[in-house]
Design a protein around this motif. Structure first.
Motif, PDB file in Angstrom:
ATOM      1  N   SER A   1      -4.676   6.134   3.464  1.00  0.00           N
ATOM      2  CA  SER A   1      -5.354   6.860   4.544  1.00  0.00           C
ATOM      3  C   SER A   1      -6.817   6.445   4.595  1.00  0.00           C
ATOM      4  CB  SER A   1      -5.259   8.374   4.333  1.00  0.00           C
ATOM      5  OG  SER A   1      -3.919   8.818   4.368  1.00  0.00           O
ATOM      6  N   LYS A   2      -7.375   6.496   5.807  1.00  0.00           N
ATOM      7  CA  LYS A   2      -8.783   6.171   5.988  1.00  0.00           C
ATOM      8  C   LYS A   2      -9.369   7.049   7.079  1.00  0.00           C
ATOM      9  CE  LYS A   2     -12.573   3.773   5.351  1.00  0.00           C
ATOM     10  NZ  LYS A   2     -13.317   3.777   4.061  1.00  0.00           N
TER      11      LYS A   2
ATOM     12  N   THR B   1      -8.953  -2.255  10.438  1.00  0.00           N
ATOM     13  CA  THR B   1      -9.249  -1.384   9.303  1.00  0.00           C
ATOM     14  C   THR B   1      -8.171  -1.521   8.237  1.00  0.00           C
ATOM     15  OG1 THR B   1     -10.436   0.202  10.680  1.00  0.00           O
ATOM     16  CG2 THR B   1      -9.573   1.009   8.582  1.00  0.00           C
ATOM     17  N   LEU B   2      -6.912  -1.517   8.659  1.00  0.00           N
ATOM     18  CA  LEU B   2      -5.808  -1.663   7.715  1.00  0.00           C
ATOM     19  C   LEU B   2      -5.889  -3.005   7.001  1.00  0.00           C
ATOM     20  CD1 LEU B   2      -3.145  -0.833   6.416  1.00  0.00           C
ATOM     21  CD2 LEU B   2      -1.960  -1.639   8.479  1.00  0.00           C
TER      22      LEU B   2
ATOM     23  N   LEU C   1       1.341  -0.166  14.825  1.00  0.00           N
ATOM     24  CA  LEU C   1       0.415   0.842  14.326  1.00  0.00           C
ATOM     25  C   LEU C   1       0.053   1.791  15.464  1.00  0.00           C
ATOM     26  CD1 LEU C   1      -1.248   1.889  11.956  1.00  0.00           C
ATOM     27  CD2 LEU C   1      -3.076   0.317  12.631  1.00  0.00           C
TER      28      LEU C   1
ATOM     29  N   VAL D   1      -0.153   5.479   5.245  1.00  0.00           N
ATOM     30  CA  VAL D   1       0.533   4.233   5.589  1.00  0.00           C
ATOM     31  C   VAL D   1       1.247   3.668   4.364  1.00  0.00           C
ATOM     32  CG1 VAL D   1       0.190   1.832   6.312  1.00  0.00           C
ATOM     33  CG2 VAL D   1      -1.057   3.682   7.459  1.00  0.00           C
TER      34      VAL D   1
ATOM     35  N   PRO E   1     -10.137   2.817   0.637  1.00  0.00           N
ATOM     36  CA  PRO E   1      -9.420   3.886   1.347  1.00  0.00           C
ATOM     37  C   PRO E   1      -9.979   5.265   1.015  1.00  0.00           C
ATOM     38  CG  PRO E   1      -8.111   3.119  -0.504  1.00  0.00           C
ATOM     39  CD  PRO E   1      -9.297   2.194  -0.412  1.00  0.00           C
TER      40      PRO E   1
ATOM     41  N   CYS F   1       0.857  -1.182   0.000  1.00  0.00           N
ATOM     42  CA  CYS F   1       0.000   0.000   0.000  1.00  0.00           C
ATOM     43  C   CYS F   1       0.892   1.230   0.000  1.00  0.00           C
ATOM     44  CB  CYS F   1      -0.973   0.014   1.177  1.00  0.00           C
ATOM     45  SG  CYS F   1      -0.214   0.170   2.814  1.00  0.00           S
TER      46      CYS F   1
ATOM     47  N   LEU G   1      -6.218   6.040   9.704  1.00  0.00           N
ATOM     48  CA  LEU G   1      -4.923   5.738   9.092  1.00  0.00           C
ATOM     49  C   LEU G   1      -4.442   6.951   8.315  1.00  0.00           C
ATOM     50  CD1 LEU G   1      -5.718   2.174   7.685  1.00  0.00           C
ATOM     51  CD2 LEU G   1      -4.521   2.720   9.805  1.00  0.00           C
TER      52      LEU G   1
ATOM     53  N   LYS H   1      -5.941  -1.480  13.345  1.00  0.00           N
ATOM     54  CA  LYS H   1      -5.314  -2.666  12.766  1.00  0.00           C
ATOM     55  C   LYS H   1      -6.272  -3.432  11.845  1.00  0.00           C
ATOM     56  CE  LYS H   1      -4.319  -4.561  16.728  1.00  0.00           C
ATOM     57  NZ  LYS H   1      -5.055  -3.558  17.536  1.00  0.00           N
TER      58      LYS H   1
END
Length: 243
Positions: free
Chosen positions: A22-23, A60-61, A228, A38, A71, A18, A35, A58
């Protein structure tokens, strides 16, 4: 820069990555940023842990890496393909052929046997019933459940159910398996047996593993451990050290 060729180019291919990922989520009139930009690269055969406090993002990633969520910005690449450049059907095919998923709760279908649960991805992928059942039986034998083929999830222990879930994740021979707290509901002895199983399968198949975990023993047994925190990943452990 000179382009690498031959064995040098293919020595450690990238299976998942990735970039600037970002989220954010809307909360009323404000935004919650989970995020932030990342960056991650997972190589062939690599075993990677992601650790962090509860609520740090975590899961979510992991969902973003698996193409299960979209994202806010940034890109996810699976096997060298940018998910954002694919349509829904193409993304689904790439996800199903290249990735496996294992969760803290096994998510097996209770009305089907262990064999039927493991064969399901192959049947969805249009394999014949005979080929799917044969491959599922071989995979269940690999994870030590050759004598439990006809048992339904309710007839299996917690560790056995998780082994079935791992077998199902591996049945398509994906490049990478994403795991979210795979031993979180298991006792210490059973968790250690699952750790050993993952190491064995990694060595035998070269499949990469990305594992979200709170288990320091599991995290310290992997090739890399990323922490994270505040929406970003930091390298927190290298081989030979401890979490």
């Amino acid at each position: 820069m000179t382009k690498q060729t031959g064995a040098e180019e293919n020595a450690l291919p990238q299976v998942l990555a990735c970039r600037n990922l970002s989220k954010s989520y809307h909360q009323g009139n404000s935004q919650l940023k989970v995020l932030s930009n990342v960056e991650l690269e997972v190589l062939h055969g690599e075993k990677l842990a992601i650790v962090g406090a509860s609520g740090s993002g975590k899961s979510t990633l992991l969902n973003l890496l698996g193409g299960l969520d979209t994202p806010t910005s940034g890109e996810v690449w699976i096997g060298g393909q940018n998910l954002a450049k694919l349509n829904v059907n193409q993304r689904g095919w790439l996800r199903n052929s290249s990735l496996g998923f294992v969760y803290q709760f096994h998510h097996l279908l209770g009305e089907f046997s262990a064999l039927e649960n493991v064969a399901m991805p192959l049947l969805i992928g249009k394999k014949t019933v005979a080929k799917a059942r044969s491959a599922a039986q071989a995979m269940l034998q690999e994870v030590g459940l050759g004598a439990r083929l006809s048992h339904k999830p309710a007839q299996l222990s917690g560790g056995e159910r998780q082994r079935v879930a791992i077998a199902r994740a591996l049945i398509m021979r994906p490049a990478c398996v994403l795991m979210d707290e795979p031993t979180g509901n298991l006792d210490r002895a059973t968790a250690q047996s699952i750790h050993a199983l993952m190491n064995k399968l990694n060595q035998q198949t070269g499949i990469s593993f990305v594992i979200v975990t709170h288990d320091p023993d599991l995290a310290s047994s992997l090739d890399r451990c990323l922490h994270l925190q505040d929406g970003q990943l930091d390298e927190s452990w290298h081989e030979g050290e401890h979490v």
